[in-house]
Design a protein around this motif. Structure first.
Motif, PDB file in Angstrom:
ATOM      1  N   GLY A  73       0.896  -1.333  -0.071  1.00 45.07           N
ATOM      2  CA  GLY A  73       0.052   0.057  -0.020  1.00 45.07           C
ATOM      3  C   GLY A  73       0.760   1.278  -0.075  1.00 45.07           C
ATOM      4  N   PHE A  74       2.057   1.166   0.108  1.00 38.49           N
ATOM      5  CA  PHE A  74       2.942   2.249  -0.133  1.00 38.49           C
ATOM      6  C   PHE A  74       4.268   1.970  -0.678  1.00 38.49           C
ATOM      7  N   ASN A  75       5.173   3.056  -0.966  1.00 40.31           N
ATOM      8  CA  ASN A  75       6.383   2.878  -1.449  1.00 40.31           C
ATOM      9  C   ASN A  75       7.527   3.212  -0.502  1.00 40.31           C
ATOM     10  N   ILE A  76       8.657   2.541  -0.222  1.00 40.32           N
ATOM     11  CA  ILE A  76       9.725   2.966   0.284  1.00 40.32           C
ATOM     12  C   ILE A  76      10.593   3.889  -0.500  1.00 40.32           C
ATOM     13  N   ASP A  77      10.812   5.067  -0.291  1.00 44.79           N
ATOM     14  CA  ASP A  77      11.486   5.885  -1.159  1.00 44.79           C
ATOM     15  C   ASP A  77      13.146   5.374  -1.425  1.00 44.79           C
ATOM     16  N   HIS A  78      13.734   4.899  -0.349  1.00 47.32           N
ATOM     17  CA  HIS A  78      15.046   4.377  -0.437  1.00 47.32           C
ATOM     18  C   HIS A  78      15.410   3.520   0.711  1.00 47.32           C
ATOM     19  N   LEU A  79      15.986   2.237   0.591  1.00 51.68           N
ATOM     20  CA  LEU A  79      16.429   1.543   1.747  1.00 51.68           C
ATOM     21  C   LEU A  79      18.065   1.114   1.631  1.00 51.68           C
ATOM     22  N   ILE A  80      18.558   1.251   2.653  1.00 51.51           N
ATOM     23  CA  ILE A  80      20.021   1.051   2.814  1.00 51.51           C
ATOM     24  C   ILE A  80      20.131  -0.202   3.664  1.00 51.51           C
ATOM     25  N   ILE A  81      21.110  -1.068   3.347  1.00 48.35           N
ATOM     26  CA  ILE A  81      21.612  -2.310   4.077  1.00 48.35           C
ATOM     27  C   ILE A  81      22.947  -1.833   4.278  1.00 48.35           C
ATOM     28  N   SER A  82      23.420  -1.547   5.693  1.00 46.19           N
ATOM     29  CA  SER A  82      24.820  -1.283   6.020  1.00 46.19           C
ATOM     30  C   SER A  82      25.200  -2.286   7.186  1.00 46.19           C
ATOM     31  N   PRO A  83      26.649  -2.294   7.416  1.00 41.79           N
ATOM     32  CA  PRO A  83      27.024  -3.019   8.729  1.00 41.79           C
ATOM     33  C   PRO A  83      26.405  -2.328   9.879  1.00 41.79           C
ATOM     34  N   ASN A  84      25.596  -1.037   9.992  1.00 46.28           N
ATOM     35  CA  ASN A  84      25.181  -0.577  11.093  1.00 46.28           C
ATOM     36  C   ASN A  84      23.676  -0.790  11.303  1.00 46.28           C
ATOM     37  N   GLY A  85      23.146  -1.548  10.271  1.00 42.93           N
ATOM     38  CA  GLY A  85      21.715  -1.922  10.274  1.00 42.93           C
ATOM     39  C   GLY A  85      21.146  -1.455   8.954  1.00 42.93           C
ATOM     40  N   VAL A  86      19.813  -1.782   8.861  1.00 44.34           N
ATOM     41  CA  VAL A  86      18.946  -1.254   7.753  1.00 44.34           C
ATOM     42  C   VAL A  86      18.380  -0.111   7.981  1.00 44.34           C
ATOM     43  N   PHE A  87      18.350   0.808   6.834  1.00 42.31           N
ATOM     44  CA  PHE A  87      17.808   2.161   7.210  1.00 42.31           C
ATOM     45  C   PHE A  87      16.675   2.390   6.024  1.00 42.31           C
ATOM     46  N   VAL A  88      15.498   2.764   6.846  1.00 44.31           N
ATOM     47  CA  VAL A  88      14.316   3.155   5.794  1.00 44.31           C
ATOM     48  C   VAL A  88      14.231   4.692   5.429  1.00 44.31           C
ATOM     49  N   VAL A  89      14.668   5.063   4.345  1.00 47.29           N
ATOM     50  CA  VAL A  89      14.803   6.562   4.160  1.00 47.29           C
ATOM     51  C   VAL A  89      13.691   7.323   3.698  1.00 47.29           C
ATOM     52  N   GLU A  90      12.958   8.124   4.245  1.00 44.75           N
ATOM     53  CA  GLU A  90      11.757   8.886   3.499  1.00 44.75           C
ATOM     54  C   GLU A  90      12.375  10.255   3.016  1.00 44.75           C
ATOM     55  N   THR A  91      11.854  10.559   1.997  1.00 44.68           N
ATOM     56  CA  THR A  91      12.449  12.152   1.318  1.00 44.68           C
ATOM     57  C   THR A  91      11.065  12.924   1.311  1.00 44.68           C
ATOM     58  N   LYS A  92      10.945  14.174   2.193  1.00 47.90           N
ATOM     59  CA  LYS A  92       9.976  14.981   1.956  1.00 47.90           C
ATOM     60  C   LYS A  92      10.507  16.225   1.320  1.00 47.90           C
ATOM     61  N   GLY A  93       9.734  16.824   0.453  1.00 47.10           N
ATOM     62  CA  GLY A  93      10.375  18.064  -0.166  1.00 47.10           C
ATOM     63  C   GLY A  93       9.207  19.206   0.232  1.00 47.10           C
ATOM     64  N   ARG A  94       9.461  20.294   0.586  1.00 47.56           N
ATOM     65  CA  ARG A  94       8.845  21.271   1.320  1.00 47.56           C
ATOM     66  C   ARG A  94       9.365  22.761   0.479  1.00 47.56           C
ATOM     67  N   SER A  95       8.336  23.401   0.014  1.00 46.55           N
ATOM     68  CA  SER A  95       8.710  24.566  -0.480  1.00 46.55           C
ATOM     69  C   SER A  95       9.390  25.595   0.498  1.00 46.55           C
ATOM     70  N   LYS A  96       9.951  26.578   0.176  1.00 44.82           N
ATOM     71  CA  LYS A  96      10.629  27.604   1.217  1.00 44.82           C
ATOM     72  C   LYS A  96       9.946  28.755   1.209  1.00 44.82           C
TER      73      LYS A  96
END
Length: 203
Positions: A73-96
């Motif tokens: 039901g949703f998308n993961i923007d980016h997923l990182i697998i590293s020696p320090n664990g797995v990281f789910v990365v969500e990106t949010k764009g906001r106008s200034k």
């Protein structure tokens, strides 16, 4: 009587035309705003993806980076697998916004909320936590092991002022992400475990 009826009809038609024009003008405005928002969001995801791709270029860095992963039901923007664990990365764009003639670029993380110049948000933080829980449950089931999963909220183009400890999720700017990521830790993963998790993601 015929003249009065004609004038009345003209008034009715005029009101209907004005209402129709207002309705479609509003719909067009909403559509344009939505397209601008989608364009900003896509540009931000692309920028973060390019920053993350630098992580996997050195061959001695045991990182795996995946983009735009469809989930339940949703998308993961980016997923990182590293020696320090797995990281789910969500990106949010906001106008200034522009206040007093100058563009505002600072967001403050305080009391578990994002304080932008003209408004406050909590949903992006909550969304990352939900995504982390979903990914953790899935990876634990898929690998049969306890996978350490954390979340990162990325706000491209914003200067982030941390007024509280940000670990669940971490909150960083896009430019700082490649430098900060090796310092973030939610657990420890050996190379065979990284490969096993990567296999499940690629499947």
């Amino acid at each position: 009587d015929g003249t009065r009826i004609s004038l009345g009809n003209l008034v009715i038609f005029g009101v209907m035309a004005a209402g129709t024009f207002s309705y479609f003008s509003y719909r067009i405005y909403k559509t344009v705003r939505r397209l601008q928002h989608l364009k900003l969001g896509y540009a931000c995801e692309l920028a973060v993806g390019q920053e993350l791709d630098y992580l996997v270029r050195p061959k001695d860095h045991p990182y795996r980076v995946y983009h735009d992963i469809p989930f339940d039901g949703f998308n993961i923007d980016h997923l990182i697998i590293s020696p320090n664990g797995v990281f789910v990365v969500e990106t949010k764009g906001r106008s200034k916004p522009i206040n007093d003639g100058s563009k505002q670029f600072k967001v403050r993380l305080e009391n578990d909320a994002l304080h932008f110049p003209n408004h406050v948000e909590t949903e992006p933080l909550e969304q990352v936590r939900r995504n982390v829980t979903s990914v953790r449950n899935w990876l634990n089931s898929a690998t049969g092991t306890d996978v350490p999963v954390g979340g990162i909220l990325v706000l491209p183009g914003w200067y982030i002022e941390l007024c509280q400890k940000a670990t669940a999720p971490y909150v960083v700017s896009a430019a700082a992400l490649p430098k900060v990521l090796p310092q973030l830790r939610v657990g420890m993963l050996e190379l065979p475990h990284i490969q096993a998790i990567a296999h499940q993601v690629e499947q």
